[in-house]
Write an enzyme that holds these catalytic residues in place. Structure first.
Site, PDB file in Angstrom:
ATOM      1  N   LYS A 100     -38.735  45.124 -22.008  1.00  0.00           N
ATOM      2  CA  LYS A 100     -38.492  45.463 -22.629  1.00  0.00           C
ATOM      3  C   LYS A 100     -39.394  46.817 -22.556  1.00  0.00           C
ATOM      4  CE  LYS A 100     -35.562  42.639 -23.718  1.00  0.00           C
ATOM      5  NZ  LYS A 100     -33.718  42.629 -23.413  1.00  0.00           N
ATOM      6  N   HIS A 117     -29.149  33.962 -16.449  1.00  0.00           N
ATOM      7  CA  HIS A 117     -29.917  32.583 -16.616  1.00  0.00           C
ATOM      8  C   HIS A 117     -28.957  31.265 -15.645  1.00  0.00           C
ATOM      9  CE1 HIS A 117     -29.627  34.175 -20.404  1.00  0.00           C
ATOM     10  NE2 HIS A 117     -30.434  33.567 -20.904  1.00  0.00           N
ATOM     11  N   ARG A 169     -38.289  43.806 -29.488  1.00  0.00           N
ATOM     12  CA  ARG A 169     -36.814  42.771 -29.443  1.00  0.00           C
ATOM     13  C   ARG A 169     -37.170  42.742 -31.197  1.00  0.00           C
ATOM     14  NH1 ARG A 169     -34.995  39.474 -25.728  1.00  0.00           N
ATOM     15  NH2 ARG A 169     -36.364  39.720 -24.109  1.00  0.00           N
ATOM     16  N   LYS A 209     -28.000  46.416 -10.308  1.00  0.00           N
ATOM     17  CA  LYS A 209     -28.189  45.125 -10.999  1.00  0.00           C
ATOM     18  C   LYS A 209     -26.526  44.760 -10.667  1.00  0.00           C
ATOM     19  CE  LYS A 209     -30.585  42.927 -14.456  1.00  0.00           C
ATOM     20  NZ  LYS A 209     -31.331  42.696 -16.078  1.00  0.00           N
ATOM     21  N   THR A 259     -32.650  33.877 -27.492  1.00  0.00           N
ATOM     22  CA  THR A 259     -32.519  35.355 -28.119  1.00  0.00           C
ATOM     23  C   THR A 259     -30.910  35.699 -28.584  1.00  0.00           C
ATOM     24  OG1 THR A 259     -31.840  35.561 -25.666  1.00  0.00           O
ATOM     25  CG2 THR A 259     -33.667  35.997 -26.121  1.00  0.00           C
ATOM     26  N   ASP A 300     -39.437  38.920 -13.016  1.00  0.00           N
ATOM     27  CA  ASP A 300     -40.630  39.852 -14.493  1.00  0.00           C
ATOM     28  C   ASP A 300     -41.139  38.663 -15.034  1.00  0.00           C
ATOM     29  OD1 ASP A 300     -38.285  38.257 -15.398  1.00  0.00           O
ATOM     30  OD2 ASP A 300     -37.939  39.861 -16.924  1.00  0.00           O
ATOM     31  N   LYS A 306     -24.072  42.202 -13.980  1.00  0.00           N
ATOM     32  CA  LYS A 306     -23.213  42.786 -15.511  1.00  0.00           C
ATOM     33  C   LYS A 306     -21.680  43.447 -15.041  1.00  0.00           C
ATOM     34  CE  LYS A 306     -26.565  42.687 -18.027  1.00  0.00           C
ATOM     35  NZ  LYS A 306     -26.810  42.637 -19.216  1.00  0.00           N
ATOM     36  N   THR A 307     -21.092  43.453 -15.872  1.00  0.00           N
ATOM     37  CA  THR A 307     -19.390  44.423 -15.475  1.00  0.00           C
ATOM     38  C   THR A 307     -19.653  44.698 -16.557  1.00  0.00           C
ATOM     39  OG1 THR A 307     -18.293  42.809 -17.052  1.00  0.00           O
ATOM     40  CG2 THR A 307     -18.436  42.401 -14.764  1.00  0.00           C
ATOM     41  N   HIS A 358     -26.515  33.565 -19.829  1.00  0.00           N
ATOM     42  CA  HIS A 358     -25.481  34.852 -19.111  1.00  0.00           C
ATOM     43  C   HIS A 358     -25.414  34.437 -16.987  1.00  0.00           C
ATOM     44  CE1 HIS A 358     -28.574  36.996 -18.400  1.00  0.00           C
ATOM     45  NE2 HIS A 358     -27.918  36.851 -20.052  1.00  0.00           N
ATOM     46  N   GLN A 389     -46.571  30.792 -24.025  1.00  0.00           N
ATOM     47  CA  GLN A 389     -45.825  30.217 -22.371  1.00  0.00           C
ATOM     48  C   GLN A 389     -46.946  29.458 -21.705  1.00  0.00           C
ATOM     49  OE1 GLN A 389     -42.529  32.659 -20.545  1.00  0.00           O
ATOM     50  NE2 GLN A 389     -43.458  32.104 -19.054  1.00  0.00           N
TER      51      GLN A 389
END
Length: 414
Positions: free
Chosen positions: A82, A48, A86, A225, A40, A188, A228-229, A45, A167
């Site tokens: 989601k 992952h 997407r 979560k 994607t 998830d 994240k920043t 990041h 998958q």
């Protein structure tokens, strides 16, 4: 300690299809296992990172990990988590991301085997897909999967609805071709993972020994979560998140979170982590656990040389000796700080502060200078008439301005 027991101690087990069976299997033989990643974007990041570091733990225990890059599934889109469809990527973008992610993953996880699910999916015609695989999926079961049921109110396309079939086909293909017996994924992904187990059991028989394991969603002590920043995701690509920024992200973790993060993101032993936990309790101000976390993860992702640069920048910014930095280190250290462009011409110090948006007025600029609040490239300047020659600092590319103790600004010379 058995690998499954170690994962549980580290807080890395959310769900397993058969924990006792998986534990017995890993005690009996070395296994092949995998985790997938859809292209994607063109960089991983830290979200992952954890599943693949879990695969690395299996590798250290003698097992053989595979990474599946989703050249096929990434062109479809995973509905998991989601609220809406997407945006569909072009195949050119998918191919670019596949190449970038594959190169990145090979650098960080050189012992893993890399495969692309486009290689086997693209060979299947639509009629073969429906007859050989679609026939083995019950629509009612698919609708009950959380990844699909959560989207029924807002709507889901047939394209994303079939994602779990693709998958599942990955797991079946890897089982047949490489004897892969375990799929690892995020929490998830449980519906997709169990769909893969169901397909293998229908296609190969109920005695096929395959398992699924998911990793918990990481939450900080405050319930938010992790990963994240304010600036967004923390990337593994040094061009998106510099090694210094990466190091600082880990170094700045809360005392309440740092021990869990050491368990999850490092390969330190139980004794080493428990020793650091004691230091957090007795001398939290020393931040030894945070420093060790930052050192371990930065080295793992970027290497020892990048760690040394990150540590040097950290020490220089603490001491204020900016001149010790190289031009490249300045670019890394001050990425994201307020910046402005100036010309190569000599400029009065007051005018420089205005041009670099350090101060809003000349009156305020003069006061800051006379009060000793301004440092240029680490040197305190108090003369408001001083002229600054941009060509004399950092190869004529940057001027680093500090106002007060911590507020930095960067003038880029064009």
């Amino acid at each position: 300690m058995n690998i499954i027991d170690e994962l549980k101690w580290r807080g890395l087990v959310n769900q397993t299809s058969d924990e006792e069976g998986l534990k017995k299997l890993t005690e009996k033989e070395a296994i092949a296992l995998y985790c997938g990643m859809d292209p994607t974007g063109d960089s991983m990041h830290i979200g992952h990172l954890l599943p693949f570091m879990t695969l690395q733990r299996f590798a250290k225990a003698g097992n053989h990990p595979y990474i599946v890059i989703g050249g096929a599934t990434g062109s479809i889109g995973d509905p998991s988590g989601k609220k809406a469809e997407r945006p569909m990527q072009t195949m050119e973008q998918v191919d670019h991301n596949v190449e970038a992610l594959s190169s990145q993953a090979k650098r960080i996880f050189p012992s893993f085997t890399m495969v692309n699910n486009y290689d086997w999916t693209a060979q299947i015609g639509i009629l073969d897909f429906l007859r050989d695989y679609g026939k083995l999926f019950n629509v009612n079961t698919m609708l009950n999967k959380e990844i699909v049921s959560s989207r029924l109110e807002t709507g889901i396309s047939f394209t994303e609805f079939t994602y779990q079939i693709l998958q599942s086909l990955d797991f079946l293909t890897l089982y047949r071709q490489h004897n892969v017996k375990l799929q690892v994924g995020g929490g998830d992904q449980w519906g997709n993972l169990t769909a893969g187990l169901d397909l293998i059991h229908k296609a190969e028989g109920q005695d096929a020994e395959v398992y699924a394991l998911t990793i918990p969603l990481l939450l900080k002590a405050d319930g938010t979560k992790f990963g994240k920043t304010a600036g967004g995701a923390v990337w593994l690509d040094s061009k998106k998140t510099s090694p210094y920024e990466f190091y600082q992200f880990w170094f700045n973790q809360d005392d309440r979170d740092v021990i869990n993060l050491l368990k999850e993101f490092t390969f330190l032993s139980k004794d080493e982590i428990e020793d650091l936990a004691e230091k957090v309790k007795t001398h939290p101000e020393k931040r030894e656990a945070q420093r060790k976390l930052a050192e371990e993860v930065t080295t793992f992702v970027h290497g020892e040389d990048a760690l040394k640069v990150a540590q040097k920048i950290t020490e220089v910014l603490f001491s204020g000796e900016i001149k010790e930095l190289t031009t490249a280190e300045v670019a890394q250290a001050f990425n994201g700080v307020p910046s402005a462009e100036i010309t190569k011409d000599e400029i009065n110090l007051v005018d420089l502060l205005i041009a670099a948006n350090v101060d809003k007025s000349k009156r305020q600029a003069r006061e800051d200078i006379q009060n000793g609040a301004i440092r240029i490239n680490g040197e305190r300047l108090t003369d408001t008439t001083l002229m600054i020659d941009p060509s004399t600092s950092f190869d004529g590319k940057y001027i680093v301005i500090r106002r007060g103790k911590k507020k930095y600004f960067l003038a880029e010379i064009k």
